[in-house]
Scaffold this motif. Sequence first.
Motif, PDB file in Angstrom:
ATOM      1  N   ASP A 227      46.148-103.568 -57.327  1.00  0.00           N
ATOM      2  CA  ASP A 227      46.437-102.134 -57.304  1.00  0.00           C
ATOM      3  C   ASP A 227      46.363-101.657 -55.848  1.00  0.00           C
ATOM      4  O   ASP A 227      46.197-102.468 -54.925  1.00  0.00           O
ATOM      5  CB  ASP A 227      45.483-101.359 -58.221  1.00  0.00           C
ATOM      6  CG  ASP A 227      44.032-101.534 -57.826  1.00  0.00           C
ATOM      7  OD1 ASP A 227      43.758-101.898 -56.662  1.00  0.00           O
ATOM      8  OD2 ASP A 227      43.142-101.314 -58.668  1.00  0.00           O
ATOM      9  N   PHE A 228      46.437-100.360 -55.609  1.00  0.00           N
ATOM     10  CA  PHE A 228      46.489 -99.874 -54.223  1.00  0.00           C
ATOM     11  C   PHE A 228      45.116 -99.978 -53.531  1.00  0.00           C
ATOM     12  O   PHE A 228      45.014 -99.793 -52.328  1.00  0.00           O
ATOM     13  CB  PHE A 228      46.991 -98.429 -54.175  1.00  0.00           C
ATOM     14  CG  PHE A 228      48.459 -98.270 -54.553  1.00  0.00           C
ATOM     15  CD1 PHE A 228      49.296 -99.368 -54.653  1.00  0.00           C
ATOM     16  CD2 PHE A 228      49.002 -97.015 -54.784  1.00  0.00           C
ATOM     17  CE1 PHE A 228      50.644 -99.232 -54.992  1.00  0.00           C
ATOM     18  CE2 PHE A 228      50.339 -96.854 -55.122  1.00  0.00           C
ATOM     19  CZ  PHE A 228      51.158 -97.971 -55.230  1.00  0.00           C
ATOM     20  N   ASN A 229      44.052-100.259 -54.300  1.00  0.00           N
ATOM     21  CA  ASN A 229      42.726-100.423 -53.697  1.00  0.00           C
ATOM     22  C   ASN A 229      42.375-101.891 -53.476  1.00  0.00           C
ATOM     23  O   ASN A 229      41.221-102.220 -53.185  1.00  0.00           O
ATOM     24  CB  ASN A 229      41.655 -99.794 -54.600  1.00  0.00           C
ATOM     25  CG  ASN A 229      41.889 -98.322 -54.778  1.00  0.00           C
ATOM     26  OD1 ASN A 229      42.192 -97.615 -53.811  1.00  0.00           O
ATOM     27  ND2 ASN A 229      41.781 -97.835 -56.013  1.00  0.00           N
ATOM     28  N   GLY A 230      43.345-102.755 -53.672  1.00  0.00           N
ATOM     29  CA  GLY A 230      43.069-104.190 -53.499  1.00  0.00           C
ATOM     30  C   GLY A 230      42.322-104.772 -54.683  1.00  0.00           C
ATOM     31  O   GLY A 230      41.816-105.890 -54.616  1.00  0.00           O
ATOM     32  N   GLU A 231      42.248-104.013 -55.777  1.00  0.00           N
ATOM     33  CA  GLU A 231      41.531-104.504 -56.958  1.00  0.00           C
ATOM     34  C   GLU A 231      42.518-104.949 -58.038  1.00  0.00           C
ATOM     35  O   GLU A 231      43.726-104.787 -57.898  1.00  0.00           O
ATOM     36  CB  GLU A 231      40.603-103.415 -57.496  1.00  0.00           C
ATOM     37  CG  GLU A 231      39.453-103.114 -56.558  1.00  0.00           C
ATOM     38  CD  GLU A 231      38.610-101.943 -57.051  1.00  0.00           C
ATOM     39  OE1 GLU A 231      38.502-101.769 -58.271  1.00  0.00           O
ATOM     40  OE2 GLU A 231      38.098-101.207 -56.193  1.00  0.00           O
ATOM     41  N   ASP A 232      41.912-105.402 -59.144  1.00  0.00           N
ATOM     42  CA  ASP A 232      42.702-106.005 -60.209  1.00  0.00           C
ATOM     43  C   ASP A 232      43.032-104.999 -61.326  1.00  0.00           C
ATOM     44  O   ASP A 232      43.398-105.384 -62.415  1.00  0.00           O
ATOM     45  CB  ASP A 232      41.842-107.152 -60.780  1.00  0.00           C
ATOM     46  CG  ASP A 232      42.709-108.240 -61.357  1.00  0.00           C
ATOM     47  OD1 ASP A 232      43.891-108.285 -60.998  1.00  0.00           O
ATOM     48  OD2 ASP A 232      42.198-109.015 -62.187  1.00  0.00           O
TER      49      ASP A 232
END
Length: 261
Positions: A227-232
């Motif tokens: 996602d845009f936060n570098g998370e899954d």
Amino acid sequence: MHPFVNIATKAARKAGSVIVRHIDQLDQIEIQAKGRNDFVSSVDKLAEEEIIYTIKTAYPDHAILGEESGQSGDNEVQWIIDPLDGTTNYLHGFPHFCVSIAIKQDNMLEHGVIYDPLRNELFIATRGRGARLNDVRIRVSKARSMQQSLIGTGFPYRQDKDVETYLACMKEVMDSCHGIRRAGSAALDLAYVACGRLDGFWEADLQPWDTAAGCLLIKEAGGMVSDFNGEDKFLDSGNIIAANPKVFIQLTKILRKNLKN
Ligand code: 2AM
Ligand code: CA
């Protein structure tokens, strides 16, 4: 092939036949607006009915999350269905759309099937088992940098959309890469990242049925998705960055810099 993938393939091909059968009667198709720039046609509904019928015949107890019919059932296995991704393209006769079916088990994405009925291209992936296009193993592209890359995207469509932020992202991506494509079917674009026709893709505010199967395809083809936060958590937020590993790092850097503005 896993039995679930067999059924998903059968369902996707049946939905594809419904879609193609109606293509020369586009002027007779009944269209309703779900929201601004968001249309559903009688073909979307017919295709979803066909998919659900096929699933329910094989697995009556499984849960379903369908773009048109919503959520039903309570089971560890959930089928996530987009009967026609790229409805706007379809209604205009623009030949880029697909059927997307993903299967979650115990909250993990296990299988994904994307079918392009016009080109008869069937993309399938199973977690830990790789991704295939018409039975041939696929890999993400080998592009080593943004400069060598063709990047897919989708324009923001929500009424409260932040166009300025999107345009800032687009400008910098445009200046950094070989070209940008906005083809209008997120699911098929993700399948194209999986097989290397696109080197990367980003879009905001997508729905789980737009992205679930495509994201599994990309991961199984050796690519990266976040996602845009570098998370899954892309299935929850609907914000997606996907690419081959080298391009992913560079694309993420550009997008996150501009998204913070
Ligand atoms: P759809 O054709 O099934 O609606 C286009 O940018 C992509 O966004 C398509 O995959 C489209 O899927 C998806 N999308 C999801 N929600 C949408 C909406 N409300 N309006 C337009 N496109 C939407
Ligand atoms: Ca869709």
